[in-house]
Design an enzyme around this catalytic site. Structure first.
Site, PDB file in Angstrom:
ATOM      1  N   LYS A 224       0.869  -1.184   0.000  1.00 12.81           N
ATOM      2  CA  LYS A 224       0.000   0.000   0.000  1.00 12.81           C
ATOM      3  C   LYS A 224       0.902   1.230   0.000  1.00 12.81           C
ATOM      4  O   LYS A 224       1.380   1.672   1.037  1.00 12.81           O
ATOM      5  CB  LYS A 224      -0.869  -0.028   1.268  1.00 12.81           C
ATOM      6  CG  LYS A 224      -2.195   0.688   1.200  1.00 12.81           C
ATOM      7  CD  LYS A 224      -2.174   2.108   0.711  1.00 12.81           C
ATOM      8  CE  LYS A 224      -2.039   3.163   1.769  1.00 12.81           C
ATOM      9  NZ  LYS A 224      -1.863   4.517   1.195  1.00 12.81           N
TER      10      LYS A 224
ATOM     11  N   GLY B 234       6.396   5.462   8.012  1.00 13.91           N
ATOM     12  CA  GLY B 234       5.584   6.672   7.928  1.00 13.91           C
ATOM     13  C   GLY B 234       5.678   7.459   9.215  1.00 13.91           C
ATOM     14  O   GLY B 234       6.635   7.306   9.991  1.00 13.91           O
ATOM     15  N   GLY B 235       4.699   8.302   9.450  1.00 15.80           N
ATOM     16  CA  GLY B 235       4.732   9.192  10.606  1.00 15.80           C
ATOM     17  C   GLY B 235       4.484   8.453  11.934  1.00 15.80           C
ATOM     18  O   GLY B 235       3.840   7.401  11.967  1.00 15.80           O
TER      19      GLY B 235
ATOM     20  N   GLU C  73       2.608   9.328  14.505  1.00 19.02           N
ATOM     21  CA  GLU C  73       1.192   9.273  14.919  1.00 19.02           C
ATOM     22  C   GLU C  73       0.470   8.124  14.206  1.00 19.02           C
ATOM     23  O   GLU C  73      -0.315   7.391  14.804  1.00 19.02           O
ATOM     24  CB  GLU C  73       0.486  10.599  14.611  1.00 19.02           C
ATOM     25  CG  GLU C  73       0.930  11.760  15.485  1.00 19.02           C
ATOM     26  CD  GLU C  73       0.890  11.434  16.978  1.00 19.02           C
ATOM     27  OE1 GLU C  73      -0.116  10.841  17.422  1.00 19.02           O
ATOM     28  OE2 GLU C  73       1.860  11.749  17.688  1.00 19.02           O
ATOM     29  N   THR C  74       0.737   7.968  12.898  1.00 20.13           N
ATOM     30  CA  THR C  74       0.119   6.873  12.139  1.00 20.13           C
ATOM     31  C   THR C  74       0.597   5.526  12.697  1.00 20.13           C
ATOM     32  O   THR C  74      -0.202   4.580  12.833  1.00 20.13           O
ATOM     33  CB  THR C  74       0.483   6.966  10.641  1.00 20.13           C
ATOM     34  OG1 THR C  74       0.427   8.321  10.220  1.00 20.13           O
ATOM     35  CG2 THR C  74      -0.439   6.130   9.797  1.00 20.13           C
TER      36      THR C  74
ATOM     37  N   GLU D 292       8.782   1.944  11.128  1.00 18.63           N
ATOM     38  CA  GLU D 292       9.882   2.891  10.854  1.00 18.63           C
ATOM     39  C   GLU D 292       9.261   4.274  10.848  1.00 18.63           C
ATOM     40  O   GLU D 292       8.553   4.632   9.904  1.00 18.63           O
ATOM     41  CB  GLU D 292      10.505   2.591   9.490  1.00 18.63           C
ATOM     42  CG  GLU D 292      11.039   1.191   9.320  1.00 18.63           C
ATOM     43  CD  GLU D 292      12.194   0.893  10.232  1.00 18.63           C
ATOM     44  OE1 GLU D 292      12.900   1.836  10.639  1.00 18.63           O
ATOM     45  OE2 GLU D 292      12.379  -0.287  10.563  1.00 18.63           O
TER      46      GLU D 292
ATOM     47  N   CYS E 218      13.444  10.931   6.763  1.00 14.02           N
ATOM     48  CA  CYS E 218      13.181  10.598   8.163  1.00 14.02           C
ATOM     49  C   CYS E 218      14.411  10.814   9.023  1.00 14.02           C
ATOM     50  O   CYS E 218      14.316  11.203  10.168  1.00 14.02           O
ATOM     51  CB  CYS E 218      12.690   9.168   8.278  1.00 14.02           C
ATOM     52  SG  CYS E 218      13.804   7.997   7.505  1.00 14.02           S
TER      53      CYS E 218
ATOM     54  N   GLU F 136       8.986  16.892  14.409  1.00 14.67           N
ATOM     55  CA  GLU F 136       9.498  16.614  13.065  1.00 14.67           C
ATOM     56  C   GLU F 136       8.778  17.530  12.072  1.00 14.67           C
ATOM     57  O   GLU F 136       7.550  17.538  12.013  1.00 14.67           O
ATOM     58  CB  GLU F 136       9.232  15.157  12.702  1.00 14.67           C
ATOM     59  CG  GLU F 136       9.787  14.804  11.339  1.00 14.67           C
ATOM     60  CD  GLU F 136       9.466  13.385  10.914  1.00 14.67           C
ATOM     61  OE1 GLU F 136       8.294  12.980  11.017  1.00 14.67           O
ATOM     62  OE2 GLU F 136      10.386  12.691  10.473  1.00 14.67           O
TER      63      GLU F 136
HETATM   64  P1  NAD Z   1       2.067   8.934   6.848  1.00 14.99           P
HETATM   65  O1  NAD Z   1       2.169   8.294   8.181  1.00 14.99           O
HETATM   66  O2  NAD Z   1       1.075  10.011   6.652  1.00 14.99           O
HETATM   67  O3  NAD Z   1       1.741   7.859   5.715  1.00 14.99           O
HETATM   68  C1  NAD Z   1       2.541   6.701   5.523  1.00 14.99           C
HETATM   69  C2  NAD Z   1       1.689   5.632   4.874  1.00 14.99           C
HETATM   70  O4  NAD Z   1       0.656   5.245   5.795  1.00 14.99           O
HETATM   71  C3  NAD Z   1       0.957   6.065   3.604  1.00 14.99           C
HETATM   72  O5  NAD Z   1       0.911   4.979   2.701  1.00 14.99           O
HETATM   73  C4  NAD Z   1      -0.436   6.395   4.117  1.00 14.99           C
HETATM   74  O6  NAD Z   1      -1.413   6.287   3.110  1.00 14.99           O
HETATM   75  C5  NAD Z   1      -0.617   5.336   5.185  1.00 14.99           C
HETATM   76  N1  NAD Z   1      -1.590   5.674   6.234  1.00 14.99           N
HETATM   77  C6  NAD Z   1      -2.078   6.896   6.561  1.00 14.99           C
HETATM   78  N2  NAD Z   1      -2.956   6.796   7.583  1.00 14.99           N
HETATM   79  C7  NAD Z   1      -3.013   5.477   7.901  1.00 14.99           C
HETATM   80  C8  NAD Z   1      -3.709   4.741   8.891  1.00 14.99           C
HETATM   81  N3  NAD Z   1      -4.541   5.324   9.743  1.00 14.99           N
HETATM   82  N4  NAD Z   1      -3.508   3.400   8.947  1.00 14.99           N
HETATM   83  C9  NAD Z   1      -2.639   2.790   8.122  1.00 14.99           C
HETATM   84  N5  NAD Z   1      -1.965   3.438   7.152  1.00 14.99           N
HETATM   85  C10 NAD Z   1      -2.135   4.766   7.053  1.00 14.99           C
HETATM   86  O7  NAD Z   1       3.546   9.407   6.498  1.00 14.99           O
HETATM   87  P2  NAD Z   1       4.019  10.212   5.211  1.00 14.99           P
HETATM   88  O8  NAD Z   1       3.544  11.625   5.381  1.00 14.99           O
HETATM   89  O9  NAD Z   1       3.678   9.472   3.965  1.00 14.99           O
HETATM   90  O10 NAD Z   1       5.607  10.128   5.357  1.00 14.99           O
HETATM   91  C11 NAD Z   1       6.313  10.974   6.177  1.00 14.99           C
HETATM   92  C12 NAD Z   1       6.644  10.298   7.485  1.00 14.99           C
HETATM   93  O11 NAD Z   1       7.311   9.064   7.248  1.00 14.99           O
HETATM   94  C13 NAD Z   1       7.603  11.116   8.303  1.00 14.99           C
HETATM   95  O12 NAD Z   1       7.181  11.127   9.641  1.00 14.99           O
HETATM   96  C14 NAD Z   1       8.908  10.370   8.177  1.00 14.99           C
HETATM   97  O13 NAD Z   1       9.802  10.553   9.242  1.00 14.99           O
HETATM   98  C15 NAD Z   1       8.446   8.965   8.076  1.00 14.99           C
HETATM   99  N6  NAD Z   1       9.477   8.131   7.461  1.00 14.99           N
HETATM  100  C16 NAD Z   1      10.183   7.278   8.263  1.00 14.99           C
HETATM  101  C17 NAD Z   1      11.188   6.510   7.709  1.00 14.99           C
HETATM  102  C18 NAD Z   1      11.995   5.559   8.570  1.00 14.99           C
HETATM  103  O14 NAD Z   1      12.656   4.698   8.012  1.00 14.99           O
HETATM  104  N7  NAD Z   1      11.988   5.681   9.874  1.00 14.99           N
HETATM  105  C19 NAD Z   1      11.464   6.595   6.354  1.00 14.99           C
HETATM  106  C20 NAD Z   1      10.712   7.464   5.579  1.00 14.99           C
HETATM  107  C21 NAD Z   1       9.707   8.231   6.142  1.00 14.99           C
END
Ligand code: NAD
Length: 486
Positions: free
Chosen positions: A174, A227-228, A230-231, A249, A283, A380
């Site tokens: 996804k 991703g983030g 909070e998510t 991550e 990130c 962040e």
């Molecule tokens: P995001 O959390 O908004 O989204 C990440 C993914 O999760 C997307 O595919 C999104 O559609 C999905 N998603 C959104 N809400 C969801 C939910 N309730 N349940 C399940 N999936 C859901 O993050 P973003 O804005 O796409 O990316 C930026 C974030 O990712 C930053 O916080 C960054 O630090 C983090 N990041 C971390 C790493 C790492 O390796 N630690 C690498 C890259 C990015």
């Protein structure tokens, strides 16, 4: 414009709800593609297909050498098309073309690395007091959902796909809604290979609905999420009810510590590269620069001089160092933090303004006169904003470096190697560098301490995230237990 489809159970399909999404080039604001959007019914179908492929159709018994060959063929196909992938990544995400080229080669190497790892010896035998041969075998976790962000659309997906397939799992991918194009293109290559139906699936659509279904669906054995924070918390809470395995991550606010004895020019260049590469949407970005007091004035003056050399423009132009932010939404978030920082009393030394014209461009920003409690220091931002902190002693540097809820990455610049090692060992972060920053290797584990996540991607650690250890104990002389006759 043709609508790009999802890939479920070996077939290209439109989302059952008939919804579509326009995909925007962030450098021009033009629509470059239209993709189908899935809903809860579609993700359920993909999960059922992956479950059937693993538990009923035989993927659970698939041989490592077979999986390895599939991954090697995928690597070669991707390598052949690498320039097309790089251009598409830049058009969709905005990043400079040279960064996209680097990402595609990284993705090729991820497939090769995990193709190799699949066939290497795994498991353990161990000695026990009884007349028993004891051993550990490793088994694929099963059905895994891979949820990825928009900042590295291709590599975030490939690092998980490669490890999961090498381990023998079936997968549902996804990608982030705004940047699905290179992953869709990857599935065009996957479609040309002999993966049985249901082994690798792609579902497009909003995280809130699709991600929610992934988190609660009992047929999903594991979620690997980038991703983030909070998510990540939301996913972990929902996934707890079915005890899914999780790799998370998440975000960071990583410190880059510069001591007075560091190589000055090297440290200045890395300080800029650490935070402004990929427009700060990394990130592990070194978004907090922590400089020794005795060096501070000179260092900040030089940063101000050098930051002007960063060429901003469409990522597709060869000499661009900073492209646009990924979306209008992200631009608003980042501009919002420029206001927050100014309102908190920090000094905006330079940048932080939207660049007029088309595209989501912003000037790189530097804040000084910060205090550790400010939101711009703690949160962040995920954009090109550097906040600078000042320290006098080694202990203070370590305290400041550890002074947020995150623990993803950290860097230390000094010519005293013992001090470099001493300090880095005291910083609570999963990815660290001394006298360099951002070097990333597929061989090494990627992930964070504290609120930056759980588990690791990449390397052998990343492979283990898709495996369950099983102990097997075999009695060597089949005799009664003696329990009833004691
Ligand atoms: P995001 O959390 O908004 O989204 C990440 C993914 O999760 C997307 O595919 C999104 O559609 C999905 N998603 C959104 N809400 C969801 C939910 N309730 N349940 C399940 N999936 C859901 O993050 P973003 O804005 O796409 O990316 C930026 C974030 O990712 C930053 O916080 C960054 O630090 C983090 N990041 C971390 C790493 C790492 O390796 N630690 C690498 C890259 C990015």
């Amino acid at each position: 414009m043709d609508i790009k489809n999802m890939y479920i159970d070996g077939k290209w399909v439109l989302g059952s709800g008939g919804r579509t999404r326009k995909i925007i080039n962030p450098a021009t604001e033009e629509v470059i593609s239209i993709v189908t959007e899935g809903n809860v019914d579609d993700i359920k179908l993909a999960i059922v297909a992956a479950h059937r492929a693993f538990y009923e159709d035989g993927w659970i018994e698939s041989k490592a050498r077979y999986r390895s060959e599939l991954l090697l063929r995928l690597a070669s196909k991707l390598e052949e098309a690498s320039e097309e992938f790089a251009i598409l990544e830049t058009l969709n995400n905005g990043k400079p073309i040279n960064e996209s080229r680097f990402d595609v080669i990284d993705a090729v190497n991820q497939f090769r690395y995990y193709a190799g790892l699949a066939t290497k010896p795994h498991g353990q035998v161990y000695d026990v007091p009884d007349d028993v041969q004891a051993m550990v075998v490793i088994e694929a976790i099963g059905v895994v959902a891979l949820i990825t962000p928009w900042n590295y659309p291709l590599v975030m997906a490939t690092q998980k796909i490669a490890a999961a397939i090498a381990a023998g799992c079936t997968v549902v991918v996804k990608p982030a809604s705004v940047t699905p194009l290179t992953v869709i293109k990857l599935f065009e290559l996957i479609d040309q290979l002999d993966f049985p139906n249901g082994v690798i699936n792609l579902v497009l659509g909003p995280g809130a609905t699709i991600g929610n279904e992934i988190s609660v669906n009992p047929l999903v054995d594991k979620i690997s999420f980038t991703g983030g924070t909070e998510t990540g918390i939301e996913i972990a809470q929902k996934a707890a009810h079915t005890m899914k395995r999780l790799s998370l991550e998440l975000g960071g606010k990583s410190p880059l510590v510069v001591f007075e004895d560091a190589d000055f020019d090297v440290a200045v260049e890395y300080a800029l590269f650490a935070v402004f590469a990929n427009q700060g949407q990394v990130c592990s970005a070194g978004s907090r620069l922590i400089v020794q007091e005795s060096l501070y004035e000179r260092f900040v003056a030089e940063l101000l001089l050098q930051v002007k050399k960063i060429k901003i423009g469409p990522g597709i132009e060869e000499d661009t160092l900073m492209g646009p932010l990924v979306s209008e939404n992200q631009l608003k978030n980042v501009l919002g933090y420029v206001d927050i920082g100014s309102n908190e009393g920090a000094t905006l030394l330079c940048g932080g303004k939207q660049i007029e014209g088309k595209g989501y461009f912003i000037e790189p920003a530097i804040f000084t006169d910060t205090t550790p409690d400010m939101r711009i220091v703690q949160e962040e931002i995920f954009g090109p904003i550097l906040v600078i902190q000042k320290f006098s002693t080694e202990e203070e540097a370590i305290r400041l470096a550890n002074g947020t809820k995150f623990g993803l990455a950290a860097g230390v610049f000094t010519n005293d190697s013992a001090k470099g090692m001493r300090v880095i060992r005291k910083i609570r972060a999963g990815i660290t560098w001394i006298n360099t920053y951002h070097n990333t290797y597929n061989e090494a584990p990627w992930g964070g301490f504290k609120m930056s996540g759980i588990g690791r991607d990449l390397g052998t650690y990343g492979f283990q995230q898709f495996l369950e250890p099983k102990q097997i104990n075999i009695k060597l002389n089949v005799t009664p237990a003696g329990w009833l006759s004691q």
